[in-house]
Design an enzyme around this catalytic site. Structure first.
Site, short mmCIF file in Angstrom:
data_model
loop_
_atom_site.label_atom_id
_atom_site.label_comp_id
_atom_site.label_asym_id
_atom_site.label_seq_id
_atom_site.Cartn_x
_atom_site.Cartn_y
_atom_site.Cartn_z
N LEU A 110 0.82 -1.21 0.00
CA LEU A 110 0.00 0.00 0.00
C LEU A 110 0.85 1.26 0.00
O LEU A 110 0.39 2.33 -0.39
CB LEU A 110 -0.93 0.01 1.22
N PHE A 145 11.53 4.32 6.16
CA PHE A 145 11.48 3.60 7.42
C PHE A 145 10.91 2.20 7.27
O PHE A 145 11.02 1.39 8.18
CB PHE A 145 10.64 4.36 8.44
N GLY A 185 8.30 3.72 2.38
CA GLY A 185 9.06 4.89 2.79
C GLY A 185 10.43 4.45 3.26
O GLY A 185 10.73 3.25 3.27
N LYS A 229 2.04 -2.20 9.05
CA LYS A 229 3.14 -1.27 8.87
C LYS A 229 4.40 -1.96 9.38
O LYS A 229 4.53 -2.26 10.56
CB LYS A 229 2.88 0.01 9.65
N ASP A 231 -1.66 17.19 15.18
CA ASP A 231 -1.53 17.32 13.73
C ASP A 231 -2.82 16.89 13.04
O ASP A 231 -2.80 16.13 12.07
CB ASP A 231 -0.35 16.50 13.21
#
Length: 543
Positions: A31, A36, A34, A59, A162
């Site tokens: 999906l 990381f 990155g 993740k 945020d």
């Protein structure tokens, strides 16, 4: 690719190791990626057919220092991993918070399994699910769910810091879908101040975090409480009904950051289609002085929040049934209306966002680091000139320092002034470039490619260090990968300017000041000697 070292387990509530994870879940399509790690869809082998949690998202984060395509990636700090995982665990996936199914951990990797949201981020969802317009009842439902999520955070001593459309996802891409507040990478704990026993006042915080357009005045002053999240929700709901005002972004920001303004005058606001109760609610959220700003539990019983009828997809937690009596507005009411222009404005901004990222990718791929540093320095010149001024004031100058945007036409002018006319022409050759001349370009996007981003002219540049949680980085890096390819490919259609710029770029690959040397685009530098631009961009795997 590999990790130079492995780490001890950092999550004390991990449900098992890597072997345990693979015994329960099957990894499926990617999906997002990155520096990381990677986000994949996964299937829970323990779930029954038809179970809503059969398809989930995982993740996968690398814990050690990682070498990938000759580029060094530093690990996420263990404290940050602990905090984000711990917050999601404590919030329990209730009241429209993204549900953490569990964490599995090995010496080198961390597996965070969450529910999967297929409806997209807020702007994408509205543009698709409400493509003919969004009803005020739907706005009311979204407002209720978002305020409920913030109230749940408050109850558990969490400040998100945020909240914005990109951090609000929907479970399904259909009307009536429930939302999820995601990405707690900037969140903090809101523990009582031990120096003030039995104090009834909210705890004060000083660490800067967030995205400028959605940030409260007290956040800019670095003296805020949990009510900073309420401000961000108010701005998000303004964007929900009016679209992101990219054509007049600085004007909208100046108005919002002023203590003397009429919310009905905000750019794009569909004031004739919205009931009075909406503006009364918005005023309570966007009260300039945070001490008298309403909290989440005070906003939940307001008239606009009660406008919609709770549907099966809306939150069903027990406290939503006991919100208290409806607070009358004391003003005239309007029947719920269809906000016809909302979906169009969201679609238009998403198109511009693609253009903006293409511009960023183009500049990062074409300019030498020395030229990129020169450009950023020029764009930040007003910040340098005004450093001595009081940045907590509401002056237009202070607000320009905070928002860090410039019109696209001004960006091209700045490129010409540093003798990068060919690069400006490449921007002109992008699709619909002429239509975007007056739009706001977020020049802070370029700072991640500069040599000393943490020491740049404005103190607000340090907020870039806070923008590194996995969810946000994955989405932006994926888009930048495609944008970089598209930007250079499409600019070639413009003719000789792009070809000349590329040859100039190739002739300078040995220059150690190249922006690619320590950035996510490092793969380009190594391969451009023997490959065409298109092949190079497709082979870059930093994303």
């Amino acid at each position: 690719m590999g990790c130079s070292s492995s780490k001890q387990n950092v999550i004390d509530f991990a449900r098992g190791n890597e072997k345990d994870f693979h015994e329960r879940f099957v990894e499926e399509e990617v999906l997002g990626q990155g520096e990381f790690g990677v986000v994949k869809q996964c299937m829970d082998l323990h779930a029954r057919d038809g179970d809503d949690n059969k398809h989930l998202a995982v993740k996968i984060l690398r814990k050690g220092i990682t070498w990938k395509d000759n580029t060094l990636f530093m690990p996420i700090k263990p404290e940050a991993l602990k905090l984000e995982c711990g917050i999601l665990k404590d919030l329990g996936g209730r009241h429209c918070i993204l549900e953490l199914i569990g964490v599995w951990e090995s010496p080198s990797n961390l597996y965070m399994v969450t529910e999967q949201c297929d409806g997209g981020e807020m702007m994408q969802y509205v543009a698709k699910a409400h493509n003919e317009g969004i009803h005020t009842e739907d706005v009311s439902r979204i407002a209720m769910e978002l305020i409920s999520a913030v109230n749940h955070c408050n109850d558990h001593g969490v400040i998100h810091r945020d909240i914005k459309p990109e951090n609000i996802m929907f479970q399904r891409s259909e009307p009536g879908s429930s939302l999820r507040l995601i990405d707690f990478g900037c969140a903090c704990r809101d523990a009582p101040d031990p120096a003030v026993p039995n104090s009834q006042d909210p705890s004060r915080h000083t660490t800067f975090a967030g995205t400028p357009f959605y940030i409260s005045p007290e956040m800019f002053q670095r003296n805020y409480t949990h009510k900073t999240d309420i401000w961000s929700v108010g701005i998000t709901l303004y964007v929900l009904v009016a679209g992101y005002p990219v054509e007049q972004l600085q004007k909208a920001f100046n108005l919002l950051q002023s203590s003397d303004r009429n919310l009905r005058d905000l750019p794009g606001m569909p004031k004739d289609e919205l009931p009075d109760s909406f503006f009364e609610m918005l005023h309570k959220m966007l009260t300039y002085k945070h001490k008298i700003r309403h909290s989440a539990d005070q906003i939940l019983p307001t008239e606009f929040i009660k406008l919609h009828n709770l549907s099966e997809s809306a939150p069903t937690d027990e406290h939503l049934d006991t919100l208290g009596p409806l607070q009358p507005s004391g003003t005239g009411k309007k029947r719920p209306n269809l906000l016809v222009s909302t979906a169009y404005r969201h679609s238009a901004y998403l198109a511009y966002e693609t253009f903006e990222r293409s511009v960023t990718a183009l500049l990062a791929a074409v300019l030498l680091r020395t030229h990129l540093d020169e450009l950023v320095k020029k764009l930040s010149k007003p910040v340098v000139d005004d450093q001595s001024q009081d940045t907590s004031s509401n002056s237009d100058t202070a607000n320009k320092m905070r928002l860090q945007v410039i019109q696209v036409q001004q960006l091209k002018k700045a490129l010409q002034e540093i003798n990068q006319t060919e690069c400006a022409e490449m921007i002109n050759n992008l699709p619909n470039a002429a239509s975007y001349d007056g739009y706001a370009y977020h020049w802070k996007l370029l700072m991640q490619f500069t040599e000393e981003q943490s020491n740049k002219t404005s103190s607000y540049a340090r907020q870039a260090e806070l923008d590194n949680s996995m969810g946000r980085r994955t989405r932006s890096l994926l888009t930048l990968r495609k944008a970089q390819k598209d930007a250079l490919d499409l600019s070639d259609h413009g003719g000789q300017h792009a070809a000349n710029a590329q040859r100039k770029r190739q002739n300078n690959l040995q220059d150690n000041s190249s922006v690619h040397g320590s950035s996510m685009f490092d793969g380009l530098k190594r391969k451009k000697r023997n490959a065409k631009k298109k092949d190079v961009l497709n082979s870059s795997s930093h994303f």
